[in-house]
Design a protein around this motif. Structure first.
Motif, PDB file in Angstrom:
ATOM      1  N   ARG A 510       1.378  -1.082  -0.143  1.00  0.00           N
ATOM      2  CA  ARG A 510      -0.225   0.261  -0.243  1.00  0.00           C
ATOM      3  C   ARG A 510       0.764   1.490  -0.241  1.00  0.00           C
ATOM      4  NH1 ARG A 510      -3.195  -3.059   3.714  1.00  0.00           N
ATOM      5  NH2 ARG A 510      -2.183  -2.061   5.597  1.00  0.00           N
ATOM      6  N   MET A 511       1.672   1.088   1.090  1.00  0.00           N
ATOM      7  CA  MET A 511       2.927   2.716   0.859  1.00  0.00           C
ATOM      8  C   MET A 511       3.222   2.821  -0.975  1.00  0.00           C
ATOM      9  SD  MET A 511       4.583   1.660   4.699  1.00  0.00           S
ATOM     10  CE  MET A 511       6.278   2.898   4.733  1.00  0.00           C
ATOM     11  N   ALA A 512       3.945   1.612  -0.954  1.00  0.00           N
ATOM     12  CA  ALA A 512       4.276   1.466  -2.093  1.00  0.00           C
ATOM     13  C   ALA A 512       3.854   2.397  -3.598  1.00  0.00           C
ATOM     14  CB  ALA A 512       4.928   0.779  -2.862  1.00  0.00           C
ATOM     15  N   GLU A 513       2.367   1.422  -3.641  1.00  0.00           N
ATOM     16  CA  GLU A 513       1.551   2.375  -3.769  1.00  0.00           C
ATOM     17  C   GLU A 513       0.914   3.870  -4.125  1.00  0.00           C
ATOM     18  OE1 GLU A 513      -3.318   1.212  -5.856  1.00  0.00           O
ATOM     19  OE2 GLU A 513      -2.445  -0.548  -4.764  1.00  0.00           O
ATOM     20  N   ASN A 514       0.649   4.150  -3.293  1.00  0.00           N
ATOM     21  CA  ASN A 514       0.531   5.260  -2.527  1.00  0.00           C
ATOM     22  C   ASN A 514       1.355   6.330  -3.002  1.00  0.00           C
ATOM     23  OD1 ASN A 514      -2.135   4.889  -1.192  1.00  0.00           O
ATOM     24  ND2 ASN A 514      -1.320   4.714   0.769  1.00  0.00           N
ATOM     25  N   ARG A 515       2.596   5.956  -2.578  1.00  0.00           N
ATOM     26  CA  ARG A 515       3.909   6.728  -3.173  1.00  0.00           C
ATOM     27  C   ARG A 515       3.951   7.083  -4.780  1.00  0.00           C
ATOM     28  NH1 ARG A 515       7.040   3.438   0.553  1.00  0.00           N
ATOM     29  NH2 ARG A 515       7.692   2.133  -1.018  1.00  0.00           N
ATOM     30  N   ALA A 516       3.829   5.466  -5.072  1.00  0.00           N
ATOM     31  CA  ALA A 516       3.884   5.731  -7.063  1.00  0.00           C
ATOM     32  C   ALA A 516       2.796   6.834  -7.528  1.00  0.00           C
ATOM     33  CB  ALA A 516       3.605   4.337  -7.483  1.00  0.00           C
ATOM     34  N   ASN A 517       1.793   6.527  -7.333  1.00  0.00           N
ATOM     35  CA  ASN A 517       0.892   7.757  -7.190  1.00  0.00           C
ATOM     36  C   ASN A 517       0.745   9.065  -7.215  1.00  0.00           C
ATOM     37  OD1 ASN A 517      -1.025   5.146  -8.086  1.00  0.00           O
ATOM     38  ND2 ASN A 517      -2.174   5.218  -5.976  1.00  0.00           N
ATOM     39  N   HIS A 518       1.477   8.840  -6.149  1.00  0.00           N
ATOM     40  CA  HIS A 518       1.608  10.742  -5.571  1.00  0.00           C
ATOM     41  C   HIS A 518       2.551  10.924  -6.614  1.00  0.00           C
ATOM     42  CE1 HIS A 518       0.827  13.602  -2.788  1.00  0.00           C
ATOM     43  NE2 HIS A 518       1.920  14.034  -2.783  1.00  0.00           N
ATOM     44  N   ALA A 519       4.137  10.461  -6.701  1.00  0.00           N
ATOM     45  CA  ALA A 519       4.331  10.804  -7.821  1.00  0.00           C
ATOM     46  C   ALA A 519       4.317  11.037  -8.859  1.00  0.00           C
ATOM     47  CB  ALA A 519       6.058   9.331  -7.887  1.00  0.00           C
ATOM     48  N   VAL A 520       3.005  10.080  -9.522  1.00  0.00           N
ATOM     49  CA  VAL A 520       2.805  10.515 -10.536  1.00  0.00           C
ATOM     50  C   VAL A 520       1.700  11.897 -10.795  1.00  0.00           C
ATOM     51  CG1 VAL A 520       0.807   9.715 -12.545  1.00  0.00           C
ATOM     52  CG2 VAL A 520       2.409   7.783 -11.465  1.00  0.00           C
ATOM     53  N   LEU A 521       1.234  11.901  -9.625  1.00  0.00           N
ATOM     54  CA  LEU A 521       0.161  13.604  -9.848  1.00  0.00           C
ATOM     55  C   LEU A 521       1.748  13.921  -9.932  1.00  0.00           C
ATOM     56  CD1 LEU A 521      -2.376  12.323  -7.091  1.00  0.00           C
ATOM     57  CD2 LEU A 521      -2.428  12.412  -9.905  1.00  0.00           C
ATOM     58  N   ALA A 522       2.249  14.379  -9.452  1.00  0.00           N
ATOM     59  CA  ALA A 522       3.531  15.778  -8.566  1.00  0.00           C
ATOM     60  C   ALA A 522       3.969  15.552 -10.668  1.00  0.00           C
ATOM     61  CB  ALA A 522       4.496  15.325  -7.909  1.00  0.00           C
ATOM     62  N   TYR A 523       4.306  14.090 -11.294  1.00  0.00           N
ATOM     63  CA  TYR A 523       4.339  14.177 -12.323  1.00  0.00           C
ATOM     64  C   TYR A 523       3.700  15.201 -13.985  1.00  0.00           C
ATOM     65  CZ  TYR A 523       6.002  13.075 -17.506  1.00  0.00           C
ATOM     66  OH  TYR A 523       6.568  13.092 -18.177  1.00  0.00           O
ATOM     67  N   GLU A 524       2.643  14.556 -13.015  1.00  0.00           N
ATOM     68  CA  GLU A 524       1.413  14.986 -13.999  1.00  0.00           C
ATOM     69  C   GLU A 524       1.081  17.031 -14.020  1.00  0.00           C
ATOM     70  OE1 GLU A 524      -2.154  13.094 -13.602  1.00  0.00           O
ATOM     71  OE2 GLU A 524      -1.218  11.223 -15.295  1.00  0.00           O
TER      72      GLU A 524
END
Length: 698
Positions: A510-524
């Motif tokens: 869950r932590m890895a998935e949240n980090r990934a989603n947060h990073a994708v949102l930051a990139y977008e």
């Protein structure tokens, strides 16, 4: 006859000479038309190039001015920042207070990178090679001056080649006058020459006739043989000859004078032709000179246009300095976007590995469940022949992802729009966003799976899993089969052992998935901000502030509109209540009037069956069932069919209804089975629905 033949020859020569002058005029007109086309093309080329050159000159002038302003040093604000120890960053929301590059400080991370490289750079001006840029600007300025001089020479050449409109009009008017003179001369030749030729021909005919008559008179007189008769005939012939002589006395002088006139006309025509040929030679020479000058000017335009294009290309290098502040802002946004991409890539890769590890852990559990359940009753042949991998664990997935070297090489310019780290979510005890960056270098350094053999050969081997599994390390038993979950012998009664450990994947995944989603949102988010800046839109903070102001203004206007509408609604409600009261009073008056009219009308208590009007009494008998199972009542009648009782006048299901008609409605039956035909009549049949005051029912 000489005069007559001379008139014919002179007339033919004049006509030929005039026609040749007309041909000369037409040829000159064609040459002038060609020159006019050349002049029009040259004038158009001149105006187009002048516009292009003036636009380029204006833009280059402003570019030189901005270039000098960019490289001029005005370091008061920068020195103040140095003394106070503060340094501002330029980003999407920061503006440039001065045109000088020295007033635009570099980001602290860029300053540190420059110091690491052994250079001191604290502003954009420090990043510009001043000597080389100024030398290049000097060359461009010299080229600009040479272009301006060449343009002035070219403009003068065009002015000389094209001439003035006054001279052009004078030349055209001279050509038109020559053409008019030729037309006038042609008309004179046709009028005077033809008249003289005809007159000479007539005179010749008269002379010829008189000569013939005189010859006949003389020959008649000399035919007599006797001298006496001959003298008498001669005496008688003299009067006739005298008459003929007198009638022909003015013919020869007239022919001489007309011949002189025709000779003068021929001379004038010849002189006009000579002048026309001389003028045509001069005009053609001028036209040739003008066309050559225009051709040279056009070729000069081509050369100068290529030089101007090269000068524009050279000036683009100076534009780099002028556009450096905007490029620096885009550079900062690009660095942020790239860092966001790198972090998003690493985070997504980590989340993918977490998901694959979770799938493998689930697969291990399912295999263990099978082997501990019905699988333990299988014979050795199933493990050795049918499915040799039945007791082995699923293969490991440990890709060797490339290190994100770019993330380590890019300067950390931060995120001006986020107050907390993009990747602090899920990371306890560390708020540094470099933790996500460090995962790029540690992504492939995952802990290896350790396998501890059991104390018995018949016990199955177990494996201790970590968050990032890896293929087993090489040991002394490298040649053995894949690690077994269960080892089965022919007579083994202890064929299953629980695994010592299972994955602790839930929270980590869950932590890895949240980090990934947060990073994708930051990139977008970084990509969208960069696109917004390139499109010339407002930066988000100022845009939101402007949006708040606009929203407040809109809400204020809407509240005023609502207040106005509420006042109008109250007034309309008052009017509606007043209208309803008036309508109620009118209904009451109408009802009273109807009751009085019914009571005052002579009542007919007899049952009507031949006609049905308001006030009549009708007997309604049931005839069947209608919609919703209600009974249909038809009026008892004689030749007055289709009078049905309204459902509103019936309560229950009486056997008959006796009532006084108070209202009847005429209708046309529609399609069978629809509300327009509730009584099952043929479509188009006329029927009546009667509303009655029930007198009796049974």
């Amino acid at each position: 006859r000489t005069y007559a033949d001379g008139a014919d020859l002179r007339l033919a020569a004049c006509r030929k000479c005039v026609s040749e002058q007309a041909v000369i005029a037409y040829a000159l007109r064609a040459a002038v038309s060609n020159l006019a086309d050349h002049r029009a093309g040259a004038s158009r080329e001149r105006s187009e190039f002048r516009s292009e050159f003036m636009d380029a000159e204006s833009s280059h002038y402003m570019l030189f001015k901005k270039f000098e302003a960019r490289l001029s040093w005005s370091g008061e604000s920068v020195e103040g920042e140095r003394e106070s120890g503060t340094q501002s960053t330029i980003g999407p929301t920061s503006g440039i207070k001065s045109d000088s590059l020295g007033n635009i400080p570099l980001h602290p991370s860029l300053v540190s990178a420059a110091r690491s490289a052994g250079r001191v750079m604290e502003s954009l001006l420090d990043a510009v090679p001043l000597e080389r840029e100024r030398a290049w600007a000097g060359k461009c300025q010299s080229a600009r001056e040479r272009l301006a001089t060449s343009f002035q020479e070219l403009d003068s050449a065009f002015a000389s080649a094209l001439g003035t409109s006054v001279s052009w009009n004078d030349e055209v008017q001279g050509d038109l006058n020559c053409e008019e003179a030729i037309k006038s001369l042609f008309a004179e030749v046709e009028e005077v020459g033809v008249r003289i030729r005809n007159a000479q021909a007539e005179r010749l005919a008269i002379l010829t006739s008189n000569h013939t008559k005189a010859t006949m008179i003389v020959s008649t007189a000399i035919k007599n043989e006797l001298d006496s008769e001959r003298s008498l005939a001669a005496n008688s012939a003299f009067p006739d000859l005298e008459v003929l002589a007198k009638s022909s006395s003015n013919i020869i002088p007239s022919m001489e004078s007309d011949d002189f006139i025709l000779a003068e006309l021929s001379k004038r025509v010849a002189d006009a032709k000579t002048e026309a040929m001389k003028r045509m030679r001069l005009r053609l020479r001028k036209i040739s000179i003008s066309q050559s000058a225009i051709a040279r000017a056009n070729s000069s335009v081509t050369v100068l246009r290529h030089a101007l294009m090269q000068h524009k290309t050279d000036m683009e290098h100076l534009e780099h300095v002028v556009q450096l502040p905007a490029s620096y802002r885009d550079f900062i946004a690009e660095i942020r976007r790239r860092r966001a991409y790198c972090v998003a890539f690493v985070s997504n890769a980590a989340a993918m590995l977490e998901q694959l590890n979770r799938m493998r852990a689930d697969e291990v559990k399912l295999r263990e469940k099978f082997l501990r359940g019905s699988g333990r009753h299988l014979m050795p042949a199933f493990f050795e022949i049918f499915a040799p991998t039945l007791a082995t664990s699923p293969p490991f997935f440990s890709p060797q992802l490339p290190d994100m070297v770019e993330l380590d090489s890019l300067p950390d310019v931060g995120d001006e729009f986020s107050r907390t780290s993009l990747f602090s979510f899920g990371n306890t005890g560390s708020g540094n966003e470099n933790a996500a960056a460090n995962s790029a270098s540690t992504l492939t350094d995952c802990p290896s799976m350790q396998h501890a053999p059991s104390s018995s050969k018949n016990d199955m081997e177990v494996e201790n899993a970590s968050d990032f599994p890896e293929e087993p390390k090489n040991n002394e038993n490298d040649d053995e089969a894949p690690h077994l979950i269960v080892s089965a012998d022919d007579n083994s009664a202890h064929s299953d052992v629980m695994m010592n450990a299972v994955y602790q994947e839930e929270s980590a995944a869950r932590m890895a998935e949240n980090r990934a989603n947060h990073a994708v949102l930051a990139y977008e988010n970084a990509t969208l901000r960069q696109a917004l800046e390139r499109a010339g839109g407002q930066f988000p903070p100022s845009y939101l502030e402007q949006k708040r102001i606009d929203t407040k203004q809109i809400l204020s206007e809407e509240s005023q509109k609502v207040s106005t509408l509420e006042a109008e609604l109250i007034a309309l409600k008052a009017e509606l209540q007043k209208s309803q009261k008036e309508a109620d009073e009118l209904k009451k008056i109408q009802s009273e009037y109807n009751m009085k009219s019914i009571t005052t009308t002579t009542r007919n208590d007899k049952i009507s069956h031949t006609s049905f009007n308001v006030g009549d009494v009708g007997l309604f008998m049931p005839t069947g069932r209608g919609k919703e199972g209600k009974r249909i009542y038809l009026a008892f009648h004689t030749s007055c069919p289709h009078r049905y009782l309204s459902y509103d006048s019936v309560e229950g299901a009486p056997d008959y209804v006796l009532g006084r008609i108070i209202y009847q409605e005429e209708r046309i039956a529609g399609v069978v089975g629809t509300d327009a035909n509730p009584y099952g009549l043929h479509a188009g049949t006329k029927f009546w629905v009667l509303t009655v005051e029930t007198l009796k029912k049974g």
